[in-house]
Design a protein around this motif. Structure first.
Motif, mmCIF file in Angstrom:
data_model
loop_
_atom_site.group_PDB
_atom_site.id
_atom_site.type_symbol
_atom_site.label_atom_id
_atom_site.label_comp_id
_atom_site.label_asym_id
_atom_site.label_seq_id
_atom_site.Cartn_x
_atom_site.Cartn_y
_atom_site.Cartn_z
ATOM 1 N N ARG A 1 -3.081 9.992 0.510
ATOM 2 C CA ARG A 1 -4.040 9.315 -0.356
ATOM 3 C C ARG A 1 -3.344 8.180 -1.110
ATOM 4 O O ARG A 1 -2.168 8.305 -1.484
ATOM 5 C CB ARG A 1 -4.657 10.300 -1.347
ATOM 6 C CG ARG A 1 -5.478 11.400 -0.681
ATOM 7 C CD ARG A 1 -6.151 12.292 -1.709
ATOM 8 N NE ARG A 1 -6.937 13.332 -1.045
ATOM 9 C CZ ARG A 1 -8.167 13.167 -0.599
ATOM 10 N NH1 ARG A 1 -8.759 11.983 -0.736
ATOM 11 N NH2 ARG A 1 -8.819 14.151 -0.016
ATOM 12 N N LEU B 1 -0.278 -0.543 -7.269
ATOM 13 C CA LEU B 1 -1.049 0.169 -8.292
ATOM 14 C C LEU B 1 -2.073 -0.704 -8.999
ATOM 15 O O LEU B 1 -3.083 -0.211 -9.487
ATOM 16 C CB LEU B 1 -0.088 0.772 -9.323
ATOM 17 C CG LEU B 1 0.818 1.878 -8.791
ATOM 18 C CD1 LEU B 1 1.837 2.277 -9.857
ATOM 19 C CD2 LEU B 1 0.008 3.080 -8.348
ATOM 20 N N THR C 1 -2.172 6.333 -7.212
ATOM 21 C CA THR C 1 -3.045 5.879 -8.290
ATOM 22 C C THR C 1 -2.339 5.763 -9.627
ATOM 23 O O THR C 1 -2.910 5.226 -10.580
ATOM 24 C CB THR C 1 -4.250 6.831 -8.452
ATOM 25 O OG1 THR C 1 -3.755 8.156 -8.725
ATOM 26 C CG2 THR C 1 -5.098 6.857 -7.195
ATOM 27 N N ALA C 2 -1.125 6.253 -9.736
ATOM 28 C CA ALA C 2 -0.403 6.204 -11.009
ATOM 29 C C ALA C 2 1.091 6.127 -10.752
ATOM 30 O O ALA C 2 1.593 6.636 -9.747
ATOM 31 C CB ALA C 2 -0.722 7.431 -11.862
ATOM 32 N N GLN D 1 0.869 -1.176 0.000
ATOM 33 C CA GLN D 1 0.000 0.000 0.000
ATOM 34 C C GLN D 1 0.905 1.225 0.000
ATOM 35 O O GLN D 1 1.735 1.375 0.912
ATOM 36 C CB GLN D 1 -0.925 0.029 1.221
ATOM 37 C CG GLN D 1 -1.963 -1.095 1.252
ATOM 38 C CD GLN D 1 -1.370 -2.427 1.678
ATOM 39 O OE1 GLN D 1 -0.568 -2.490 2.598
ATOM 40 N NE2 GLN D 1 -1.779 -3.498 1.017
ATOM 41 N N GLN E 1 3.241 9.245 -10.030
ATOM 42 C CA GLN E 1 3.209 9.882 -8.722
ATOM 43 C C GLN E 1 4.394 9.386 -7.888
ATOM 44 O O GLN E 1 4.985 8.335 -8.170
ATOM 45 C CB GLN E 1 1.910 9.547 -7.997
ATOM 46 C CG GLN E 1 0.666 10.162 -8.598
ATOM 47 C CD GLN E 1 -0.572 9.756 -7.813
ATOM 48 O OE1 GLN E 1 -0.953 8.590 -7.796
ATOM 49 N NE2 GLN E 1 -1.188 10.723 -7.162
ATOM 50 N N GLU F 1 5.402 8.349 -4.057
ATOM 51 C CA GLU F 1 4.850 8.014 -2.744
ATOM 52 C C GLU F 1 5.713 8.576 -1.612
ATOM 53 O O GLU F 1 6.932 8.686 -1.739
ATOM 54 C CB GLU F 1 4.715 6.496 -2.594
ATOM 55 C CG GLU F 1 5.997 5.737 -2.309
ATOM 56 C CD GLU F 1 6.896 5.556 -3.519
ATOM 57 O OE1 GLU F 1 8.017 5.017 -3.343
ATOM 58 O OE2 GLU F 1 6.505 5.963 -4.643
#
Length: 342
Positions: A213, A336, A216-217, A207, A220, A222
């Motif tokens: 948040r 993802l 999602t792609a 995760q 991005q 993390e």
């Protein structure tokens, strides 16, 4: 933990990338006397000037070509991650050994191409997986592999950094390859595999979060991650890492291995990025294995330089760098795609 300093020759080394970490490693190596620093390269004049003060006799330039022109035996690469594989392959193809900052590549394909270049050239390839060389982790690996804690069935590793990187490229996935997993988690995955003798990883779940948040792609970056690795032995490894976490201290860095007959654990003291203690646990009792002071930061580079001075060529163990990159790729895929990456 002293290093053996008798070598066949003192290799001639160049340094490419002279930001904070590049200069830190260069200073540590210079202090060992294991190598001759003959070339420095960085496109930033201030970085080059600061490094030049540490090696006043070294030639100065701005590119890898400037380093290779000096007839180096090896080059130390500490440039932005997007350049690592390309520069490593170019140096190896020129017949020059390489010691590279992690990651070796932004993905497993880049890492595999770099290792293949080292094999073709029969040159020594090193990667700055520096936490292996702390006295704390060396002691833990010794008792784990010696069977002192029985069969390891679980491990927990954590690296929370209350700050984030200070260079903009870290926050651009195209340049960095990823966020805190690529920056910090790579060390945790490596330590788990290294201590446990590189077992197969059968399942990966993860995760990843950016700004609180879910990611999602892939473009991005993390800043928080939790990862679970299932090993072929049935053991489970849990990993957590982050940037800019409100940790109440500068950093939380821990590694615990749980066995059928005891445990072994390391942790950083007082939020330090540099000071680690390690213990052997038996029930409610614990035995100290290692503690500060421990000047470990330059040991990975010094060991590579020592081996280079003994004319060592390609080390097949470099395949472990590819295994490490493959698992990092699987972490991103699992987060993802919701894929358990069997």
């Amino acid at each position: 933990m002293p290093l053996e300093t008798s070598v066949t020759t003192r290799p001639r080394l160049g340094f490419l990338g002279l930001g904070w970490i590049g200069r830190l490693r260069m200073r540590a190596l210079a202090d060992t006397g294991l190598a001759e620093i003959v070339a420095l390269a960085d496109p930033v004049a201030d970085c080059l000037a600061e490094a030049g003060a540490l090696a006043p006799g070294a030639a100065r330039g701005s590119t890898l070509a400037d380093v290779l022109d000096r007839g180096c035996d090896g080059v130390v690469i500490a440039t932005p991650s997007a350049l690592h594989a390309e520069q490593t392959i170019a140096a190896l193809n020129s017949g020059v050994a390489v010691f590279c900052q992690k990651p070796l590549g932004r993905d497993a394909d880049e890492a595999a191409r770099a290792v293949a270049a080292a094999e073709r050239a029969d040159r020594l390839l090193g990667l700055d997986l520096c936490y292996r060389h702390t006295a704390a982790m060396q002691a833990i690996r010794e008792i784990v592999q010696g069977g002192d804690i029985g069969e390891v069935f679980a491990a927990d590793l954590v690296f929370h950094n209350a700050y984030g990187p200070d260079k903009p490229w870290f926050y651009d996935a195209a340049q960095s390859g990823g966020g805190c997993v690529m920056d910090l988690g790579v060390h945790l995955v490596d330590l788990a595999l290294w201590v446990l003798a590189f077992p197969p990883v059968t399942n990966v779940s993860a995760q990843l979060f950016a700004g609180g948040r879910p990611l999602t792609a892939r473009d991005q970056v993390e800043d928080y991650a939790t990862v679970t690795l299932q090993l072929g032995s049935g053991a489970v490894v849990r990993i957590a890492c982050s940037w800019n976490l409100s940790a109440g201290r500068d950093a939380v860095i821990e590694a615990s291995f749980h066995g059928t007959q005891g445990g072994a654990a390391m942790h950083n003291r007082d939020g330090s990025f540099f000071d680690f203690a390690a213990y052997h646990h038996t029930g409610t009792a614990r035995r100290l294995l290692a503690e500060p002071p421990d000047d470990w930061g330059g040991r990975a580079l010094a060991e590579w330089a020592r081996r280079l001075g003994q004319a060592e060529g390609h080390d097949p163990a470099a395949e472990n760098f590819v295994q490490l990159s493959r698992i990092i790729d699987r972490i991103y895929a699992a987060a993802l795609e919701g894929d358990r990456c069997r």
